[in-house]
Write a protein that holds these residues in place. Sequence first.
Motif, mmCIF file in Angstrom:
data_model
loop_
_atom_site.group_PDB
_atom_site.id
_atom_site.type_symbol
_atom_site.label_atom_id
_atom_site.label_comp_id
_atom_site.label_asym_id
_atom_site.label_seq_id
_atom_site.Cartn_x
_atom_site.Cartn_y
_atom_site.Cartn_z
ATOM 1 N N UNK A 84 -55.196 61.869 -5.585
ATOM 2 C CA UNK A 84 -56.361 61.051 -5.941
ATOM 3 C C UNK A 84 -57.543 61.346 -5.040
ATOM 4 N N UNK A 85 -57.275 61.929 -3.849
ATOM 5 C CA UNK A 85 -58.389 62.198 -2.935
ATOM 6 C C UNK A 85 -59.357 63.213 -3.548
ATOM 7 N N UNK A 118 -54.516 55.755 7.040
ATOM 8 C CA UNK A 118 -54.330 54.896 5.862
ATOM 9 C C UNK A 118 -53.465 55.589 4.806
ATOM 10 N N UNK A 119 -53.786 56.848 4.515
ATOM 11 C CA UNK A 119 -52.977 57.578 3.528
ATOM 12 C C UNK A 119 -51.533 57.674 3.992
ATOM 13 N N UNK A 120 -51.380 57.926 5.285
ATOM 14 C CA UNK A 120 -50.047 58.082 5.847
ATOM 15 C C UNK A 120 -49.243 56.794 5.665
ATOM 16 N N UNK A 121 -49.889 55.672 6.001
ATOM 17 C CA UNK A 121 -49.198 54.383 5.872
ATOM 18 C C UNK A 121 -48.790 54.126 4.429
ATOM 19 N N UNK A 122 -49.732 54.370 3.506
ATOM 20 C CA UNK A 122 -49.423 54.142 2.092
ATOM 21 C C UNK A 122 -48.248 55.009 1.667
ATOM 22 N N UNK A 123 -48.279 56.280 2.069
ATOM 23 C CA UNK A 123 -47.196 57.199 1.696
ATOM 24 C C UNK A 123 -45.867 56.732 2.248
ATOM 25 N N UNK A 124 -45.876 56.319 3.524
ATOM 26 C CA UNK A 124 -44.613 55.902 4.144
ATOM 27 C C UNK A 124 -44.060 54.667 3.434
ATOM 28 N N UNK A 164 -50.368 62.830 4.171
ATOM 29 C CA UNK A 164 -51.817 62.759 3.981
ATOM 30 C C UNK A 164 -52.269 63.873 3.040
ATOM 31 N N UNK A 165 -53.353 63.625 2.312
ATOM 32 C CA UNK A 165 -53.838 64.648 1.378
ATOM 33 C C UNK A 165 -54.361 65.877 2.113
ATOM 34 N N UNK A 185 -56.855 66.496 5.661
ATOM 35 C CA UNK A 185 -56.529 67.396 6.776
ATOM 36 C C UNK A 185 -57.627 68.436 6.964
ATOM 37 N N UNK A 186 -58.108 68.956 5.831
ATOM 38 C CA UNK A 186 -59.154 69.968 5.883
ATOM 39 C C UNK A 186 -60.409 69.426 6.559
ATOM 40 N N UNK A 187 -60.820 68.237 6.156
ATOM 41 C CA UNK A 187 -62.024 67.640 6.726
ATOM 42 C C UNK A 187 -61.814 67.266 8.180
#
Lengths: 236, 237
Positions: A174-175, A209-215, B67-68, B72-74
Amino acid sequence: MGNVIDFSFALEVFGKLIGYVPVTLGLALSSMFFASVLGLAVMFVRWRRIPVLGQLATFYVIIGRALPTLIVLYLVFFGLPLLLLILSGGKVNNGFNQISPLVFAVLGLTLHSGAYLAEIFRTAVQSVNKGQMEAALSVGMTSWESFRRIVLPQAAVLALPLMSNQFLGLIKGTSIAFMITVMELFGAANVISSLNNRYLEVYIATAILYWLVSICFEKAFQMLEAKMSFFKERKI
Amino acid sequence: MGTYFSLEYMLESLPVLLSYMDVTILVTVISEIAAMVLGSAVALMRIHRMPALNGLCIGYISFVRGTPFLVQLYLICFGVPQILGAFGYADIRSLPVLLFVLMVMTLHSGAYIAEIMRGSILSIDEGQLEAACSIGMTAAQAYRRIVLPQAFRTAIPALSNEIISTLKNTSLVFNVGVIDMLSKAELMGSFSYRNLELYLDVGIVYIFLCLAIHAGTVFLEHGRGRHKNQAAMVTVE
């Protein structure tokens, strides 16, 4: 070291960004739902070898898996309005420019994940023992009934780990929607970082935030899998 | 239909876009080779549960997988210059962006490959390592000559998936200023306003690249390899 990371700014950004997590999740969940429906339909069409649709479905699965998400999104975002324009006979103000980019994002992500899910469902259905289908047919179920009642539930258990992987990938996917002007977590992070000209803090907050959601989702899926393993075929 | 979609323009811009394919391939190949080395190293660290490194590797893999790629790229491309800038390296912009991109791609892909390699190394019979050590090889020799070649062979399908996903990730690098096919398409689109045709072109190129990688894997998988596990063939009388 003081001016490398501004902690109070990082915390402030973190608070702001949390507000965009629901957008990301909404995008991921709705695309996952539609993609599952699409994937199921594509799988069914290929499985029953329906004449023209079957070949189309195979073509879609190959193309859908070979294209990067960004290109699928672009093609939907730039191509669909054009298609609508052509279909509406060239009237410029037919309202398509009022469609929210969110719709295009969901559509693009659905098309992208649908192809992957179709493959996942296909392998799952194929690995259900053939005897199950035959047995169901032999007790007088129609082929649709035996598919829905007997094969599908067993296939669902097998497909669950792969589906959860796909969903985790979709959350991260989605990013990319920010490229077509959707304001989700990453889009918001970009705006905030360029407004303040501080990149490190903002992207670290976004990553966390993404990491937390994924976990969280990973753990949830693990629990679900443990529960569902009850329905797994047991080798005696 | 003619005014909305120009097949001619699509055809004549395809060669222009193709000339930018080298960046895509270069980034994919270099970062994938580096990632395989990194991934194998991380996998071995995890298998042998090296004291501090094991925890570090678990954190690294979890972060990358959680993480997307874009974040990571940014984070690297915009965050690292900020850190370096604070320590006085002001002319960070003189470094080529491609270097950062390669770094991110390697780190990203390395985490996924580490998981793949861990699985495939564990699937190699332990007796292989023991046998190699028993005839006097050092552990490093045993891994390099005996275990890793077999592990790579087992991992081919999964690795090809990973290579394909890296290839697709290269479509995102234009965000940080590397001129690849997609950014060329974007540039040309801003002159001609015919974005759809250009994106279709890029899509077609990506499809062919993916199919080529897929064909390569099928060839590698079914070809007669030196390191094929021949146990199954030997036992059948």
